[in-house]
Design an enzyme around this catalytic site. Structure first.
Site, short mmCIF file in Angstrom:
data_model
loop_
_atom_site.label_atom_id
_atom_site.label_comp_id
_atom_site.label_asym_id
_atom_site.label_seq_id
_atom_site.Cartn_x
_atom_site.Cartn_y
_atom_site.Cartn_z
N GLU A 92 0.85 -1.19 0.00
CA GLU A 92 0.00 0.00 0.00
C GLU A 92 0.88 1.23 0.00
OE1 GLU A 92 -3.79 1.88 2.49
OE2 GLU A 92 -2.92 -0.06 3.03
N VAL A 98 -1.77 -1.95 -4.01
CA VAL A 98 -1.25 -2.66 -5.17
C VAL A 98 -1.50 -4.15 -4.99
CG1 VAL A 98 0.78 -3.13 -6.60
CG2 VAL A 98 0.56 -0.92 -5.45
N ASP A 218 10.72 12.34 -7.53
CA ASP A 218 10.53 11.54 -6.31
C ASP A 218 11.42 10.30 -6.36
OD1 ASP A 218 9.47 11.08 -3.79
OD2 ASP A 218 7.75 9.96 -4.55
#
Length: 425
Positions: A92, A98, A218
């Protein structure tokens, strides 16, 4: 364990530009929603002229490029994941769960592949913007060190709008998991070097090897996944942005990312460049060297911030050994790790203009790998992630406590690294 992301605004909020209607998305709902959300990739606000960027062609709209993504129906994905059963749940993240699934990729029923299905939570427009960005980016870029997006789903059902992304399945999880102290089979040094090389290749491709530039924004160890052969691939492009167009030095954005990885000048000004990714990559290299997270509130106060903790040990080769991941063995590893730290220091230069480009970083990492002898072949751990699950301690159900990052807290990031170790100009 997944690191939390932060989001805060610095200065004036940027204005979103109107964007052209995309042609690459095949669902009428998706087409409408991408237009409504402004598709962050196509609405850039940049400023300040740059002599370096002159002569570079204007970046095209990604949505105008052809896409080979498969459009899945929601019932198909429910069947593929056993109705999103807990037994198929892989993890998660910040924007949803997922699940592992098996899907057909052609009319031949025998042709099925394992996939990871990300189902976005209903957290408003922000999560959907990131879904759109992933479709726009991964639908048109392809590289061995980028996780492949197989397709997407966007449709209505009785519970509302469903937004899902379907990726190639990466059976060996994230690099962050294997660097964790809870990992039974830590990554060997040669494997860490190979991962550093793979990640550098992925970033270099995004920054310099296309006719437009993508800034990842990111980059972190939890966003580097490992396939069946332990090849490393960058994943989760929801926060990615197009680089600045011709004549401009940066893109001005709201500051988003993960604490401990974000470049200081980006935190302080919101001005995003590819050198922001280079900084994050430098942080990651110290993760590989030390086996520690960039920010760990569970450690003593003086050791919580990785970059702050390592600095006193960098100018002395004898002291340097004290920051090496204790799970690594071998005298030659120390020499190789020190060379890798010199590359990290180049990436972590205080002035972003003095940081190398990722193609230069890739060349330096190649030299470290080629000059490393006696550390063994880059053999993976004995067990895959799935095989060792039963041997690992279950992670705490509670969410990890993450301290608030204030603008003033960025001061620890901006000091220049020791000139004894590296020349940054």
């Amino acid at each position: 364990m997944v690191m939390k992301c932060f989001q805060f605004h610095i200065g004036e909020k940027r204005e979103e530009a109107k964007t052209p209607r995309p042609t690459s998305v095949q669902s009428s709902f998706t087409d409408h929603e991408i237009r409504q959300s402004g598709s962050e990739f196509n609405s850039q606000n940049a400023s300040e002229e740059s002599t370096e960027s002159r002569g570079r062609s204007q970046f095209p709209s990604l949505s105008e490029r052809p896409s080979n993504l498969k459009v899945f129906t929601f019932p198909e994905l429910k069947q593929a994941t056993k109705n999103f059963s807990r037994t198929t749940k892989l993890g998660e993240g910040g924007f949803g769960c997922v699940f592992k699934g098996i899907v057909k990729i052609s009319e031949d029923p025998a042709q099925k592949i394992d996939v990871a299905v990300k189902q976005l939570g209903r957290r408003g427009l922000q999560g959907h913007k990131e879904w759109v960005t992933e479709v726009n980016v991964l639908g048109v870029v392809e590289h061995p060190n980028l996780v492949k997006l197989v397709g997407y789903c966007a449709e209505d059902d009785e519970r509302g709008i469903q937004r899902l992304l379907i990726y190639e399945y990466m059976p060996n999880g994230s690099v962050e998991e294997h660097l964790s102290a809870k990992s039974v089979t830590p990554l060997p040094w040669a494997m860490r070097l190979r991962i550093a090389l793979d990640a550098a290749r992925g970033l270099a491709y995004l920054h310099e090897e296309m006719d437009f530039q993508i800034i990842f924004r990111d980059f972190k160890s939890s966003n580097i996944l490992l396939d069946e052969q332990w090849n490393a691939k960058l994943s989760d492009f929801g926060l990615a942005r197009l680089g600045p167009p011709e004549g401009l030095t940066h893109v001005s954005t709201a500051v988003v990312g993960t604490m401990g990885y974000a470049a200081p000048e980006y935190i302080q000004t919101g001005r995003l460049t590819s050198k922001s990714d280079v900084w994050s990559y430098g942080v990651f290299l110290y993760e590989l060297i030390t086996g520690r997270r960039p920010l760990d509130r569970n450690r003593p106060r003086s050791e919580q911030k990785l970059l702050e903790w390592v600095k006193p040990y960098l100018s002395d080769a004898k002291k340097f050994q004290q920051i090496l991941d204790p799970r690594l063995e071998g005298k030659q590893i120390l020499k190789s790790a020190h060379k890798l730290s010199l590359v990290a220091n180049r990436c972590l230069a205080r002035l972003q203009k003095t940081r190398p480009k990722m193609s230069e970083v890739l060349e330096m990492i190649n030299q470290v790998v080629e000059g490393t002898n006696g550390t063994g072949n880059p053999q993976p751990p004995l067990m895959s992630k799935e095989q060792k699950k039963k041997f690992e301690e279950p992670e705490a159900k509670g969410k990890r406590r993450i301290a608030d990052m204030k603008i003033g807290d960025g001061g620890w990031l901006v000091r220049v690294w020791s000139s004894k170790l590296v020349k940054t100009c």
